[in-house]
Design a protein around this motif. Sequence first.
Motif, PDB file in Angstrom:
ATOM      1  N   GLU A 121      33.995  44.146  22.643  1.00 54.38           N
ATOM      2  CA  GLU A 121      34.262  43.084  23.629  1.00 54.38           C
ATOM      3  C   GLU A 121      35.594  43.297  24.339  1.00 54.38           C
ATOM      4  O   GLU A 121      35.722  43.017  25.521  1.00 54.38           O
ATOM      5  CB  GLU A 121      34.315  41.736  22.917  1.00 54.38           C
ATOM      6  CG  GLU A 121      32.993  41.013  22.864  1.00 54.38           C
ATOM      7  CD  GLU A 121      33.166  39.657  22.235  1.00 54.38           C
ATOM      8  OE1 GLU A 121      33.517  38.705  22.936  1.00 54.38           O
ATOM      9  OE2 GLU A 121      32.971  39.569  21.003  1.00 54.38           O
ATOM     10  N   ASP A 124      35.038  45.613  27.091  1.00 54.78           N
ATOM     11  CA  ASP A 124      33.866  45.331  27.915  1.00 54.78           C
ATOM     12  C   ASP A 124      34.321  44.655  29.208  1.00 54.78           C
ATOM     13  O   ASP A 124      34.695  43.481  29.213  1.00 54.78           O
ATOM     14  CB  ASP A 124      32.906  44.426  27.120  1.00 54.78           C
ATOM     15  CG  ASP A 124      31.729  43.958  27.957  1.00 54.78           C
ATOM     16  OD1 ASP A 124      31.580  44.424  29.113  1.00 54.78           O
ATOM     17  OD2 ASP A 124      30.958  43.115  27.460  1.00 54.78           O
ATOM     18  N   GLY A 127      32.835  41.226  30.040  1.00 56.86           N
ATOM     19  CA  GLY A 127      32.918  40.094  29.111  1.00 56.86           C
ATOM     20  C   GLY A 127      34.100  39.195  29.406  1.00 56.86           C
ATOM     21  O   GLY A 127      35.070  39.586  30.065  1.00 56.86           O
ATOM     22  N   ARG A 128      34.048  37.968  28.885  1.00 58.61           N
ATOM     23  CA  ARG A 128      35.161  37.035  29.148  1.00 58.61           C
ATOM     24  C   ARG A 128      36.375  37.311  28.267  1.00 58.61           C
ATOM     25  O   ARG A 128      37.426  36.698  28.448  1.00 58.61           O
ATOM     26  CB  ARG A 128      34.683  35.595  29.048  1.00 58.61           C
ATOM     27  CG  ARG A 128      34.285  35.118  27.660  1.00 58.61           C
ATOM     28  CD  ARG A 128      33.665  33.722  27.737  1.00 58.61           C
ATOM     29  NE  ARG A 128      33.527  33.161  26.401  1.00 58.61           N
ATOM     30  CZ  ARG A 128      34.459  32.394  25.819  1.00 58.61           C
ATOM     31  NH1 ARG A 128      35.561  32.104  26.459  1.00 58.61           N
ATOM     32  NH2 ARG A 128      34.269  31.924  24.597  1.00 58.61           N
ATOM     33  N   HIS A 130      37.533  40.504  28.008  1.00 55.75           N
ATOM     34  CA  HIS A 130      38.005  41.834  28.378  1.00 55.75           C
ATOM     35  C   HIS A 130      39.534  41.870  28.327  1.00 55.75           C
ATOM     36  O   HIS A 130      40.207  41.065  28.944  1.00 55.75           O
ATOM     37  CB  HIS A 130      37.508  42.187  29.791  1.00 55.75           C
ATOM     38  CG  HIS A 130      37.955  43.537  30.241  1.00 55.75           C
ATOM     39  ND1 HIS A 130      38.551  43.765  31.470  1.00 55.75           N
ATOM     40  CD2 HIS A 130      37.906  44.737  29.608  1.00 55.75           C
ATOM     41  CE1 HIS A 130      38.852  45.058  31.565  1.00 55.75           C
ATOM     42  NE2 HIS A 130      38.474  45.663  30.452  1.00 55.75           N
ATOM     43  N   CYS A 187      40.137  32.526  23.489  1.00 51.86           N
ATOM     44  CA  CYS A 187      39.840  33.373  24.651  1.00 51.86           C
ATOM     45  C   CYS A 187      41.008  33.255  25.621  1.00 51.86           C
ATOM     46  O   CYS A 187      41.917  32.461  25.401  1.00 51.86           O
ATOM     47  CB  CYS A 187      38.518  32.953  25.294  1.00 51.86           C
ATOM     48  SG  CYS A 187      38.665  31.478  26.310  1.00 51.86           S
TER      49      CYS A 187
END
Length: 734
Positions: A121, A124, A127-128, A130, A187
């Motif tokens: 992730e 990625d 993705g949120r 990253h 996040c």
Amino acid sequence: MPTVPSIGSRSRVLLRVHGRVQGVGFRPAVYRLAGEAGLAGSVRNDAGGVTIEIEGDEPAVSSFPDRLRRMAPAAARIDSIEVIPAVPRGDEAFRVEASASGSGHTEVAPDRATCSACLRELFDTAGRRHRYPFTTCIDCGPRYTIVRELPYDRPRTTMALFAMCEACDAEYHDPSNRRFHAETNACPACGPRLDGEAVDALRAGSIVAIKGLGGFHLAVDATNEAAVLRLRDRKQRPDKPFAVMVRDLTVAGRIAVLDDPARAALTSPAAPIVCVPKRPSDLAPSVAPRLEEVGVMLPYTPLHHLLLADGPGVLVMTSGNRSDEPVAIGGEALDQLAGIADVFLLHDRPIHRRADDSVVRIVCGGVQPLRRSRGFVPESIALPVEAPPLLALGAQLKNTIAVTHGASACLSPHIGDLSHPATLRFFDESIEAMTQLLGVEPVAVAHDLHPDYASTRRASGTALPRIAVQHHHAHVAACMAEHGRTGPVIGVAFDGTGCGPAGELWGGEILVATLGSFERVAHLRPLPLPGGEAAIREPWRLAAAALIDAGEPLDILGIDTHRLALIESMVLRGLNTPRATSAGRWFDAVAALCGLREAITFEAQAAMELEAIAVDVPDAYPFVFDGEEIDLRPMLRAIVAHIREGVPAAVIAGRFHETLARAVAAAAGSLRALQTVALSGGCFQNRRLTERTKALLERSGFEVLIHRKVPPNDGGIALGQAAVAAWRLASVGE
Ligand code: ZN
Ligand code: ZN
Ligand code: FE
């Protein structure tokens, strides 16, 4: 005859699960298992572990504990499951409930390196998360270092400062998500943030202080010799090896020789520093000068992965502290490291508990800890005996403490040398923190016999009953406890120096030991230590003393005659010259004879350098064992002859190791009634000595125990003290 419930009959039980069951994805696993089995009920953390209530078809209910044992998450460890029958209530769903408080013991998990799913992730682009440096899940991330108190739930960790955003909250409540009940979930929108920029600074050779998991690191490009030397200069650490962090296993394989156990240790969730043989590479020579090994670790947080992906592929990553102080963790770090670091890379997730990087070595094909900290603490170690709660305060150097409950002992992270005031404060904090974390009130305190150790003085300062444990007995007991043994065994304790029962200086002891008591059956012939402590800092004094003791001339040392004359008169008149049966001091003496060094700047430096140069040899030097004393004077005379003949130091060093191994085998061989030998003490950090001694003893039919869970050095003393004290308390109760 009781009626057997028919298939389909409804039943309900309450399960109390003990062990390491918090912070390891246990509740989500229970939730999934219950769902698969069609069971209703609930699961919650409490201060005693995890409580599960299940209701449903009788066979599904009664087979659940077994399923749970088989299907528990990898990081969990179930010690026991109590099954309490209950009356069905007609529950229809299974719920993960908020934690209850209460008293009891559970274990919080050690910190775990970033897992492969989170790593994907991180890189990625779609993705949120990253490039989000605080990406974690139920399988990875900080645990021990962020827990304020138990039970382990977000509000009781330093993650309490960060309220989850809608997206994170949805993951947290979705049973099919791998962040279901992940207390560290975060996040870029809601989680901790980074402050600072390090990649360009590292590329330019600057020293960067990086806030990590259990403390700060000081980082520099490990291929930039000038930068490494500047770090040594500012940290006032002239020689002691630095560890490096490498981008991945491929880069690790370029700078060091990796075997399977080393690879397994590097990639384990504990992600320790692994000491491995250096390869010729572009690694700066000052990283680990005069040593054949280098300490290597892999990135263990997303932040590390980003730094090493973008910046230099090999970084020196050394504890962010002033020389010999505990690793810095909070606001004080900015002051402490201001004179050392050029740049700071900070974040706003507080570190609640200090934990330095752990260090391991591969010995006899397996991992042996040299420093047990992050990734291992507070994992408990099973004791072979159950006793009321105890506190064990360790020794003085490389110190750790231990707290026991029932038949398990929890060791603190590496604390260090208690002669530094800052370390002593950390020692006091650790006593408080470990007892609080485990929720125990010790009924007694175990300590060393040495009256001047800060740990012994602290024990005297408590109101608790004291249990004194002789230093080398504690070493051997630590090794026995790790292997679940109560003895009797032949205990070989080779170390620097420790206090004997009558205040003698010991350190080359062969004991017959049980957990409760010991008898000293053999030992090295004592060596004079001219100047006491000064002889430990200046190995040339020991070489001179050994020569004088063996009646050999001193000219071979090439040291000016005034200094030698002074040593000679001290030894002959016994002025400020205690005698020690220490094996460690023989390493110093032989290293000085081999011309390796006259003085040392860190503990065991001469011994490490002697091991580094040693080569395999088929022969040993002569020694005399009279059934009680191992006399190494014949060895010394032969070494002198070798030096005069110009035999290379590498060969002399190899033969010296072989001689010690054979001396141990000879002493053990005189105790044939016993089958097991336990090897402990700081000298058994030495791989060559450990492997040769073990091989010789096994060839004579002995079973040989070596350290696998705690260090052979004084970092393992607290475990040994705890085991001895537990045995004595348990015996009193009988
Ligand atoms: Zn993860
Ligand atoms: Zn979020
Ligand atoms: Fe010791």
